[in-house]
Design an enzyme around this catalytic site. Structure first.
Site, PDB file in Angstrom:
ATOM      1  N   GLU A  37       0.866  -1.177   0.000  1.00 27.65           N
ATOM      2  CA  GLU A  37       0.000   0.000   0.000  1.00 27.65           C
ATOM      3  C   GLU A  37       0.909   1.235   0.000  1.00 27.65           C
ATOM      4  OE1 GLU A  37      -2.757   0.307   3.262  1.00 27.65           O
ATOM      5  OE2 GLU A  37      -3.550   2.196   2.484  1.00 27.65           O
ATOM      6  N   ARG A 263       5.498 -12.991   9.347  1.00 27.30           N
ATOM      7  CA  ARG A 263       6.102 -11.663   9.169  1.00 27.30           C
ATOM      8  C   ARG A 263       7.504 -11.664   9.733  1.00 27.30           C
ATOM      9  NH1 ARG A 263       1.966  -7.874   8.362  1.00 27.30           N
ATOM     10  NH2 ARG A 263       3.199  -6.022   8.775  1.00 27.30           N
ATOM     11  N   LYS A 273       4.210   0.834   9.476  1.00 29.06           N
ATOM     12  CA  LYS A 273       4.383   2.087   8.738  1.00 29.06           C
ATOM     13  C   LYS A 273       3.819   3.270   9.513  1.00 29.06           C
ATOM     14  CE  LYS A 273       3.007   0.180   4.799  1.00 29.06           C
ATOM     15  NZ  LYS A 273       2.501   0.037   3.438  1.00 29.06           N
TER      16      LYS A 273
HETATM   17  P1  ATP Z   1       2.536  -2.128   7.920  1.00 33.52           P
HETATM   18  O1  ATP Z   1       1.925  -2.820   9.081  1.00 33.52           O
HETATM   19  O2  ATP Z   1       3.986  -1.864   8.072  1.00 33.52           O
HETATM   20  O3  ATP Z   1       1.785  -0.926   7.464  1.00 33.52           O
HETATM   21  P2  ATP Z   1       1.339  -3.633   5.803  1.00 33.52           P
HETATM   22  O4  ATP Z   1       1.239  -5.105   5.806  1.00 33.52           O
HETATM   23  O5  ATP Z   1       0.097  -2.885   5.998  1.00 33.52           O
HETATM   24  O6  ATP Z   1       2.509  -3.215   6.783  1.00 33.52           O
HETATM   25  P3  ATP Z   1       1.635  -3.384   3.000  1.00 33.52           P
HETATM   26  O7  ATP Z   1       2.152  -2.246   2.233  1.00 33.52           O
HETATM   27  O8  ATP Z   1       0.221  -3.736   2.850  1.00 33.52           O
HETATM   28  O9  ATP Z   1       2.019  -3.088   4.503  1.00 33.52           O
HETATM   29  O10 ATP Z   1       2.543  -4.657   2.748  1.00 33.52           O
HETATM   30  C1  ATP Z   1       2.789  -5.177   1.472  1.00 33.52           C
HETATM   31  C2  ATP Z   1       3.181  -6.623   1.590  1.00 33.52           C
HETATM   32  O11 ATP Z   1       4.323  -6.750   2.437  1.00 33.52           O
HETATM   33  C3  ATP Z   1       2.076  -7.443   2.197  1.00 33.52           C
HETATM   34  O12 ATP Z   1       1.902  -8.606   1.411  1.00 33.52           O
HETATM   35  C4  ATP Z   1       2.566  -7.779   3.573  1.00 33.52           C
HETATM   36  O13 ATP Z   1       2.133  -9.026   3.962  1.00 33.52           O
HETATM   37  C5  ATP Z   1       4.080  -7.711   3.423  1.00 33.52           C
HETATM   38  N1  ATP Z   1       4.695  -7.313   4.678  1.00 33.52           N
HETATM   39  C6  ATP Z   1       4.476  -6.189   5.390  1.00 33.52           C
HETATM   40  N2  ATP Z   1       5.173  -6.187   6.530  1.00 33.52           N
HETATM   41  C7  ATP Z   1       5.892  -7.345   6.548  1.00 33.52           C
HETATM   42  C8  ATP Z   1       6.820  -7.942   7.458  1.00 33.52           C
HETATM   43  N3  ATP Z   1       7.150  -7.353   8.606  1.00 33.52           N
HETATM   44  N4  ATP Z   1       7.343  -9.143   7.143  1.00 33.52           N
HETATM   45  C9  ATP Z   1       7.026  -9.750   5.981  1.00 33.52           C
HETATM   46  N5  ATP Z   1       6.166  -9.247   5.090  1.00 33.52           N
HETATM   47  C10 ATP Z   1       5.598  -8.060   5.354  1.00 33.52           C
HETATM   48 MG    MG Z   2      -1.468  -3.920   4.260  1.00 33.80          MG
END
Ligand code: ATP
Ligand code: MG
Length: 562
Positions: A37, A263, A273
């Site tokens: 995102e 994760r 984020k």
């Molecule tokens: P955040 O909680 O940091 O905002 P998010 O999952 O909302 O993270 P996205 O931009 O939606 O952030 O993430 C894109 C992809 O990266 C998703 O498929 C998510 O599963 C993966 N991802 C995000 N954080 C991690 C992590 N700590 N370890 C592994 N994969 C991750």
């Molecule tokens: Mg997300």
């Protein structure tokens, strides 16, 4: 564990599934996607997902799409989109022509919602969010049907069209999938698929006042792009039945399979984020690319290489277990690489002057220094030696303890690539007690660091000739957080209370001439001090600025007993 995991990717459940799907002929070619995102910069956790999504596609000769998951407009920007592209490319991956925006599918998604309504699989619901919480119930008891659940198809279609036309205020109506109000999985209890939300979208502009939910949008995007394996993190496991339900109910030909992995969590850092944005917004760091940030941009500026991050992700592996990874492992992966590749140089971070009393004033001698003992091809360079030198303040002791092998009155020490010197005296600032000058004599017969009479010295120290020394700003970084798990805080306490307020120190160093000429982004090992990179933004030949990447000491090796 006595040796680190092999670098070659071991097999894991994701690779096993893909191997089986290719062997059985279920898929001729695999297609994965990475769907961030664009509401912040990517971090080291995303690097893990990128390595899994792009890495497996690459390994199996398939392709990986880069898709902006931008169904939630309020915090998304083009700046983030650009940073994501830059970071994925920098990590070494390529999406080819497969770059997509969820927002570009909005029209199709409206059609999908209409299809569900027409087939009696969705309806326009008028419960407020609070009412809905009550209707939905708890996992151990069935929920109650919404009064709108059996609304005639034509009426739902009409209301949905009017939702889109902007006839209703935000949050008043929504579209729900009609699934199972008694399911023990709450995600299947008639989840919302469309809501009214007047928000400007960075790409779609003000075209929309209705937006699809992530749960609805994601399987549609995957199916439209004919993704074969939709790899995501474990929190989506409970959403999987819903994902499958949408694919089935909408009759897509492509049947992407969602597979979840754990994760990445890393000690001494936060990964959400939202929290990283808070650090940037409140000025705790100097932007998303601050070298202390766990963002890819921050790691890049700090001096990490794409290879070291990819190797780290390989070692972390693909599992279903949630846990913490020691940040020392990431640093270890970097040292392992830089030890082989980084040219050596000398810089004195906390300089004190040394006068070589028996070396002629004004004379400069050039001595040979090896560029990289690990890489014979790196050759050698000449460095100047003069009557006045700088050494590290803590390489001298007025009253040296017994086991102190560096410089002290009457003691002899080796200057790396230079000569043996013996301390004959020193001067102190009477007001502060600080040493202001150290006097020595050198033995001209020891050029290159060996005595012809075979006498030994135990200590070897680095130095820089004052005549040619380049004043250099060196930024020394410590961990951004004081504690291993900064997010573990008591109720009502903010994670920022765990910030290390002393995480940046600036040293006014003296450096040998050559690294100053290196372009921004060049890495060196400053002997005995660690790995450093010429800052990508602030470094110039006339005003050199280096960031410390990591010190030499490898706490990972120590903790692993290697
Ligand atoms: P955040 O909680 O940091 O905002 P998010 O999952 O909302 O993270 P996205 O931009 O939606 O952030 O993430 C894109 C992809 O990266 C998703 O498929 C998510 O599963 C993966 N991802 C995000 N954080 C991690 C992590 N700590 N370890 C592994 N994969 C991750
Ligand atoms: Mg997300």
């Amino acid at each position: 564990m006595s040796t680190p995991e092999p670098i070659a990717a071991p097999s894991d459940f994701v690779r096993d599934i893909i191997t089986a799907d290719l062997a059985s002929g279920k898929h001729a070619r695999i297609v994965t996607r990475f769907p961030p995102e664009p509401n912040g910069y990517l971090h080291i956790g995303h690097a893990k997902a990128i390595c899994i999504d792009f890495g497996t596609a690459q390994e199996f000769g398939g392709e990986c799409h880069l898709r902006m998951d931008d169904t939630n407009p309020s915090k998304e920007t083009m700046e983030y989109v650009e940073s994501i592209k830059q970071d994925v490319r920098w990590l070494g991956f390529d999406w080819g022509e497969h770059f997509y925006f969820s927002a570009d599918y909005f029209e199709t998604m409206v059609e999908c919602a209409r299809t569900l309504i027409k087939n009696g699989k969705a309806y326009v619901c008028e419960l407020t969010l609070d009412q809905w919480k009550d209707y939905r119930g708890i996992p151990t008891q069935p929920g109650k049907d919404s009064p709108s659940r059996n609304r005639p198809v034509a009426e739902s279609l009409d209301l949905f069209a009017r939702m889109r036309a902007g006839e209703f205020p935000d949050g008043t109506l929504c579209v729900r999938a009609k699934i199972d109000m008694a399911s023990p999985n709450l995600h299947l209890r008639d989840p919302v698929i469309y809501r009214i939300m007047r928000a400007h979208h960075y790409r779609a502009g003000d075209k929309w006042c209705i937006y699809p939910t992530y749960d609805f949008a994601h399987p549609i995007e995957d199916a439209l792009e004919k993704i074969t394996h939709s790899l995501c993190t474990l929190e989506f496991e409970v959403h999987r039945p819903l994902y499958d339900w949408f694919i089935e109910a909408l009759g897509f030909e492509a049947k992407p399979r969602q597979i979840e992995f754990s994760r990445l969590n890393v000690t001494y850092t936060v990964m959400s984020k939202r929290k990283l944005l808070e650090l940037v917004r409140d000025g705790h760091v100097k932007g998303w690319d601050d070298p202390r940030m766990p963002t890819i941009a921050g790691l890049r500026r700090r001096g990490f290489t794409p290879e070291s991050i990819r190797n780290f992700c390989k070692r972390v592996g693909v599992t279903k277990f949630d846990g913490f990874t020691d940040i020392a492992l990431l640093e270890h992966c970097l040292r392992e690489e830089l030890n082989k590749t980084a040219p050596r140089a000398m810089a004195v971070l906390d300089p004190v002057k040394v006068i070589i009393e028996n070396f002629p004033a004004g004379q400069v001698e050039w001595v040979d220094a090896i560029n990289n003992p690990e890489d014979p091809a790196a050759g050698s360079r000449s460095i100047p030696f003069s009557r006045e030198l700088y050494i590290e303040r803590d390489d001298f002791r007025e009253d040296a303890p017994k086991k102190y092998f560096r410089l002290a009155p009457g003691k002899e020490v080796r200057l790396r690539y230079g000569y043996f010197i013996t301390c004959t005296g020193f001067t102190k600032d009477p007001a502060t007690g600080d040493i202001t000058e150290i006097r020595c004599t050198y033995d001209p017969a020891t050029r290159g660091g060996n005595a012809p009479d075979g006498r030994k010295v135990k200590g070897t120290i680095h130095w820089v000739a004052a005549s040619h020394a380049v004043p250099t700003e060196i930024r020394l970084y410590d961990r951004l957080f004081k504690v291993e798990h900064p997010e573990d805080v008591a109720e009502g306490v903010d994670f920022k209370a765990n910030l290390n307020t002393d995480s940046l120190k600036v040293a006014r160093a003296m450096m040998e001439p050559s690294p100053a000429k290196a372009p921004p982004g060049t890495r060196f090992q400053f002997e005995r001090k660690g790995y450093f990179i010429a800052d990508s933004q602030d470094h110039s030949e006339s005003a050199p600025v280096f960031n410390q990447i990591v010190p030499l000491k490898d706490s990972w090796v120590k903790s692993e007993g290697m």
